[in-house]
Structures are given as structure tokens and as C-alpha cells.
Scaffold this active site. Sequence first.
Site, PDB file in Angstrom:
ATOM      1  N   LYS A 190       2.762  61.303  35.702  1.00 38.19           N
ATOM      2  CA  LYS A 190       3.058  60.002  36.325  1.00 38.19           C
ATOM      3  C   LYS A 190       3.468  60.293  37.761  1.00 38.19           C
ATOM      4  O   LYS A 190       4.612  60.656  38.035  1.00 38.19           O
ATOM      5  CB  LYS A 190       4.197  59.324  35.555  1.00 38.19           C
ATOM      6  CG  LYS A 190       4.194  57.806  35.588  1.00 38.19           C
ATOM      7  CD  LYS A 190       4.288  57.175  36.961  1.00 38.19           C
ATOM      8  CE  LYS A 190       5.687  57.079  37.509  1.00 38.19           C
ATOM      9  NZ  LYS A 190       5.723  56.708  38.933  1.00 38.19           N
ATOM     10  N   GLU A 265      14.924  68.322  38.368  1.00 32.38           N
ATOM     11  CA  GLU A 265      15.092  68.846  39.736  1.00 32.38           C
ATOM     12  C   GLU A 265      15.434  67.671  40.626  1.00 32.38           C
ATOM     13  O   GLU A 265      14.579  66.813  40.884  1.00 32.38           O
ATOM     14  CB  GLU A 265      13.805  69.516  40.219  1.00 32.38           C
ATOM     15  CG  GLU A 265      13.612  70.880  39.578  1.00 32.38           C
ATOM     16  CD  GLU A 265      12.393  71.602  40.104  1.00 32.38           C
ATOM     17  OE1 GLU A 265      11.956  72.541  39.433  1.00 32.38           O
ATOM     18  OE2 GLU A 265      11.864  71.211  41.165  1.00 32.38           O
ATOM     19  N   CYS A 299      14.039  68.235  49.396  1.00 29.75           N
ATOM     20  CA  CYS A 299      15.254  68.381  48.576  1.00 29.75           C
ATOM     21  C   CYS A 299      16.106  69.550  49.031  1.00 29.75           C
ATOM     22  O   CYS A 299      17.325  69.525  48.921  1.00 29.75           O
ATOM     23  CB  CYS A 299      14.880  68.543  47.112  1.00 29.75           C
ATOM     24  SG  CYS A 299      13.776  69.920  46.817  1.00 29.75           S
ATOM     25  N   GLU A 396      22.852  61.625  50.139  1.00 24.52           N
ATOM     26  CA  GLU A 396      21.560  62.202  50.511  1.00 24.52           C
ATOM     27  C   GLU A 396      20.765  61.162  51.310  1.00 24.52           C
ATOM     28  O   GLU A 396      20.392  60.118  50.779  1.00 24.52           O
ATOM     29  CB  GLU A 396      20.772  62.595  49.248  1.00 24.52           C
ATOM     30  CG  GLU A 396      19.505  63.375  49.572  1.00 24.52           C
ATOM     31  CD  GLU A 396      18.616  63.636  48.356  1.00 24.52           C
ATOM     32  OE1 GLU A 396      18.463  62.731  47.529  1.00 24.52           O
ATOM     33  OE2 GLU A 396      18.076  64.750  48.253  1.00 24.52           O
TER      34      GLU A 396
HETATM   35  P1  NAD Z   1      12.754  58.813  42.514  1.00 21.55           P
HETATM   36  O1  NAD Z   1      13.750  59.345  41.562  1.00 21.55           O
HETATM   37  O2  NAD Z   1      12.934  57.446  43.032  1.00 21.55           O
HETATM   38  O3  NAD Z   1      11.292  58.833  41.859  1.00 21.55           O
HETATM   39  C1  NAD Z   1      10.719  60.014  41.351  1.00 21.55           C
HETATM   40  C2  NAD Z   1       9.728  59.638  40.264  1.00 21.55           C
HETATM   41  O4  NAD Z   1      10.445  59.075  39.172  1.00 21.55           O
HETATM   42  C3  NAD Z   1       8.697  58.598  40.668  1.00 21.55           C
HETATM   43  O5  NAD Z   1       7.448  58.934  40.086  1.00 21.55           O
HETATM   44  C4  NAD Z   1       9.239  57.322  40.050  1.00 21.55           C
HETATM   45  O6  NAD Z   1       8.260  56.346  39.774  1.00 21.55           O
HETATM   46  C5  NAD Z   1       9.850  57.857  38.786  1.00 21.55           C
HETATM   47  N1  NAD Z   1      10.883  57.007  38.171  1.00 21.55           N
HETATM   48  C6  NAD Z   1      11.732  56.153  38.774  1.00 21.55           C
HETATM   49  N2  NAD Z   1      12.518  55.537  37.851  1.00 21.55           N
HETATM   50  C7  NAD Z   1      12.165  56.038  36.642  1.00 21.55           C
HETATM   51  C8  NAD Z   1      12.600  55.807  35.312  1.00 21.55           C
HETATM   52  N3  NAD Z   1      13.565  54.927  35.013  1.00 21.55           N
HETATM   53  N4  NAD Z   1      12.008  56.504  34.311  1.00 21.55           N
HETATM   54  C9  NAD Z   1      11.034  57.399  34.565  1.00 21.55           C
HETATM   55  N5  NAD Z   1      10.562  57.634  35.809  1.00 21.55           N
HETATM   56  C10 NAD Z   1      11.124  56.970  36.844  1.00 21.55           C
HETATM   57  O7  NAD Z   1      12.668  59.887  43.685  1.00 21.55           O
HETATM   58  P2  NAD Z   1      11.826  59.777  45.051  1.00 21.55           P
HETATM   59  O8  NAD Z   1      12.539  58.829  45.946  1.00 21.55           O
HETATM   60  O9  NAD Z   1      10.377  59.567  44.732  1.00 21.55           O
HETATM   61  O10 NAD Z   1      11.948  61.283  45.609  1.00 21.55           O
HETATM   62  C11 NAD Z   1      12.971  61.724  46.421  1.00 21.55           C
HETATM   63  C12 NAD Z   1      14.054  62.429  45.620  1.00 21.55           C
HETATM   64  O11 NAD Z   1      13.506  63.570  44.943  1.00 21.55           O
HETATM   65  C13 NAD Z   1      15.181  62.981  46.465  1.00 21.55           C
HETATM   66  O12 NAD Z   1      16.415  62.705  45.850  1.00 21.55           O
HETATM   67  C14 NAD Z   1      14.921  64.490  46.474  1.00 21.55           C
HETATM   68  O13 NAD Z   1      16.053  65.285  46.715  1.00 21.55           O
HETATM   69  C15 NAD Z   1      14.367  64.691  45.107  1.00 21.55           C
HETATM   70  N6  NAD Z   1      13.623  65.962  45.035  1.00 21.55           N
HETATM   71  C16 NAD Z   1      14.186  67.036  44.376  1.00 21.55           C
HETATM   72  C17 NAD Z   1      13.522  68.264  44.327  1.00 21.55           C
HETATM   73  C18 NAD Z   1      14.131  69.459  43.650  1.00 21.55           C
HETATM   74  O14 NAD Z   1      13.426  70.432  43.431  1.00 21.55           O
HETATM   75  N7  NAD Z   1      15.400  69.456  43.298  1.00 21.55           N
HETATM   76  C19 NAD Z   1      12.274  68.391  44.945  1.00 21.55           C
HETATM   77  C20 NAD Z   1      11.735  67.286  45.608  1.00 21.55           C
HETATM   78  C21 NAD Z   1      12.414  66.068  45.634  1.00 21.55           C
END
Ligand code: NAD
Length: 502
Positions: A190, A265, A299, A396
Site C-alpha cells: 500500500k 520505522e 527520517c 518533527e
Molecule cells: P504517514 O504515517 O502519514 O503515512 C505513511 C503510510 O501509512 C501511508 O501509506 C499512509 O497512507 C499510511 N497510513 C496512514 N494512516 C494509516 C492507518 N490508520 N492504517 C494503515 N496505514 C495508514 O507518514 P508520511 O507522512 O507519509 O511519511 C513521513 C513520516 O515517515 C515521517 O514521520 C518520517 O520520519 C517517517 N519515516 C520514517 C523512516 C524510518 O526509517 N524510521 C523512513 C522514512 C520516513
Amino acid sequence: MRVLDEKLKTLDGYLARFRESGVANRIAGQDVAGSQGVFQSISPVDRSVICDVALGAADDIDRAALAALDAFGAWRDMPALERKAILIRIAEGIEARAEEIALCECWDTGQAYRFMSKAALRGAENFRYFADQVVQARDGQHLKSPTLMNVTTRTPIGPVGVITPWNTPFMLSTWKIAPALAAGCTVVHKPAEASPLTARLLVEIAEEAGLPPGVLNTVNGFGEGAGRALCEHPKIKAIAFVGESRTGSLITKQGADTLKRNHLELGGKNPVIVFDDADLERALDAVIFMIYSINGERCTSSSRLLVQESIREEFEAKLIARVNAIKVGHPLDPATEIGPLVTKEHFDKVTRYFDIAREDGATVAAGGVTLGDEGYFVRPTLFTGASNQMRIAQEEIFGPVLTSISFRTEEEALQIANDTPYGLTGYVWTNDLTRALRVTDRLEAGMIWVNSENVRHLPTPFGGVKASGIGRDGGDWSFEFYMEQKNIAFATGQHKIPRLGV
Ligand code: NAD
């Protein structure tokens, strides 16, 4: 300008098919329309509609999960060398289409070409690295006891869900999907709703490389629809998730009824600590690179600069000059260092912190402004005179925004560094070896670099502590997640069995 025009022309060719037929879901090797219709993917460069995208929800996830379940047995049992050969062909397919992936990613996410061209190739590296592990991935140990020979084996856990964010989406997807496939799992992916294009390219490349239908399925849609249904699906055994910390917590809740195994992550508010004995020129380069590359939408970015008071003035002055010289521009222009932020929502979030910084009493020493009104462009921003209690130091922001905080002693640096809910990465700059050992020992982070920016080495463990995540990727750690351990004990003789009812 000519290079940009050429890149735009090439991109236009790549986008034509998306404009014409949109991005469909891909289930069991077939294009499938979304059960809820479509949504639109918008480019952050000029707010134009790129294409329609299939809007999936529970029905689509169910179909994909059953396809992944159907394909699981044959994929699990395929001889390791054959699976390895397919993964290598996927890597070759990515390399062959690296320009297409990079250009589509830039247009979809606003990331600068100079970084995305490398990210596409890192996706290929991920497949090559895990292809090399396929043959020994299931090997176990033999553990002899006085009466038994224990033999351990590992078996793939089953169909898994992979949920990815919009920052460097292609590379991050391969980072999760390659080890899952190498382990022998099948996948329902997804992708983030804000960046659907390159997930489509990945499943296409994989199938062209010979990946059997149903081994990798892609369902587009939003988190609360498709994402939630994936976490709740009883046939999906595990969820590999990359995204925000609060979404990570939702993933855990949603998977509770089906006892899902989760790998999370999550976010970060990572410190880079610069002591006055460091190589300050190299430290400056690394500080700038680790917050202003990839639009700061990273991240592992070092979003808090902790600089020793004795060198603060000089270091910040150099920093301001460099930040003001960073080139913001069209993401396809190879000279561009920062492109537009990914979505209107994210642009609004990041720019809100320009006011929050002033309200909380920090100084906007560079940037703090938006650029033009066509796309979501901001100037790289530096806040100085901050304290660690301010929201700009605790939350963040996930953009090209750095908060500088000064410290006097090693103890104070550590106290500030650890005073955050997050614990993903830390960066330490000092030429005092014993200090480096002391500080890294007490720094609360999953990954720490000393006198270096983030340089990823695939066999090393990747992941965070505290609100930054649960679990590790990389090397054998990835296989620990995608596989089950099995122990089989063989009696080696006639040991005494306790007798009841005699
Ligand atoms: P997000 O959490 O909003 O979304 C990530 C994914 O989760 C998307 O595909 C979204 O549709 C899905 N999602 C959202 N709500 C959900 C739910 N209730 N159930 C299942 N799936 C759901 O994150 P974002 O804004 O797309 O990405 C940025 C974030 O990702 C930042 O916080 C960043 O630090 C983090 N990140 C972490 C790492 C790591 O390795 N630790 C790497 C890259 C990004």
C-alpha cells in the site's frame, strides 16, 4: 535551461501512459480498478493533476491478500537459486529504467533529481543485496543438549503487508519488499497516496523480471481505508510500516485482533552534536547535507543542531551564509538542491513552524519564507537562539528546517540530545576518541554516526528506539522479521522419559 527542457520532455513521454489510463491497482498480475473509484495525484511543482489513481479500500485489500495467499506456497517452495535469479533481474530492470523512476519520482514528490537519480539506483542495490542472501536465508543452527539434537530452521511467515510513506517512496519500498521476497513471503503493498507513480513502476518491473503473478500486489488508497484494511486482514501475517509515529501506533492497534507482527520505522528529531574540537569544516558540510538534502523530508535528518557555545557564533555565521546560498528550484533541474514540498498539507505544516518559531522566541536566521505561488516551494530555514523546550526542537517538522541550540558541557549536550520523544539517529562531531565513546554510549538512538553524515551500509541494523520505531532492518535482521523460527528436537538416545500412571 536546456537540460531542464530535455528532462521535461522525457518526463512528458513517461507520463503520457499515466495520463491516458491512470494508475490501476495490480492484483494477481492484472490491472484492477479501485472499488471506490479514483483519486488524483497532484504534482507539487505546479499543482497540476498528474493522473487518476485507483482508490482501493477493504474489498481491494481482500482481493490482493487472497492473491498473495494463493501465490505463497509456490513462491516459498521455488528453489532458492531461481528466486535469487528473479530478484537479480528485478535489480537489472530497475537499473534499466532508473531515469524513468527518478523523473516520475521528482514530479510526483518534488524531490530534486540530483538525489532521486541515486535513490532509484539504491533501490536496485537493495534487490541485489537481498538476492545475495536468498540461498542461506533459511539456514539455521544445530544446538546439542545432553539428550537431544536441536535443529533450527526458518520459514517465511506468509503473505505480508508493506505500507510506505511519500518520502523517497521508491527506495523505501524496495527496502521493505526486497527482503520480504528474498525470505519467500508474498506481498501486498500500500504505497503512500501522495506518491503512487513509482510503486506502479516497481510492480511492473518485477513482473517483467519473471516474478509470478500475485507474489507482489499493489493496492492504492488512503491510510484509513486501504491501509487500515491491510492491517486488519486475517491472512496478512505481518506489517512492515514506514511512516509517522502516531500512524505506527494506529498500525499496532489495528493489528491487535489478528495478532499481527509489526515492524515500525517511524519519525525522528535527530541531534547532530558539534563539539569545539571537531573538524569544523567537515562538520559544517555534514550538518547542511543532513537537513537540507532530500528537502529535509528524511527520517534520519539531523533537525537539531547542538553546537558548543565556544564556537557557536562562528559556526552559525558560516551556516547562515551556506543556507542562504542553497539553490531552490525545479526538481528536474540538475542544479537544484531543494525542490517543492510534497503536498499542500505538508507545505502548510512546515510553514506554520515559521510563525511558531517566532512565537516561541527563536530567531529566524535564514529562510522562513515561501517562494512563488505555483508550487510548494520554501527557502531552507534556520532557527537560532532556540531552547530544547520549544516546539521547533521537540516536534518533527520534516522539511528543510534546522533548529540550532547551544550547549556548554558534554553532560548538557547529552541531556539536550536525549530530551525528545524520538530516538532514530544521532551524529557526533569530535576529535576526542574517549569523548566519542562516552557520548555514543549514552545517546538514545538506534543509529549513530561519529564524524560522518548518514552513510548506509546494508548489512548493518537500521531502526530506532523510543517513538522512532520497533524492530530493525538490514542484513539478517530483515529476515528475522519476515521469517518464523522453528526448532526441531531429535532424541539422540534412550533418555529417561518420566512415567505417569505406571
Ligand atoms: P504517514 O504515517 O502519514 O503515512 C505513511 C503510510 O501509512 C501511508 O501509506 C499512509 O497512507 C499510511 N497510513 C496512514 N494512516 C494509516 C492507518 N490508520 N492504517 C494503515 N496505514 C495508514 O507518514 P508520511 O507522512 O507519509 O511519511 C513521513 C513520516 O515517515 C515521517 O514521520 C518520517 O520520519 C517517517 N519515516 C520514517 C523512516 C524510518 O526509517 N524510521 C523512513 C522514512 C520516513
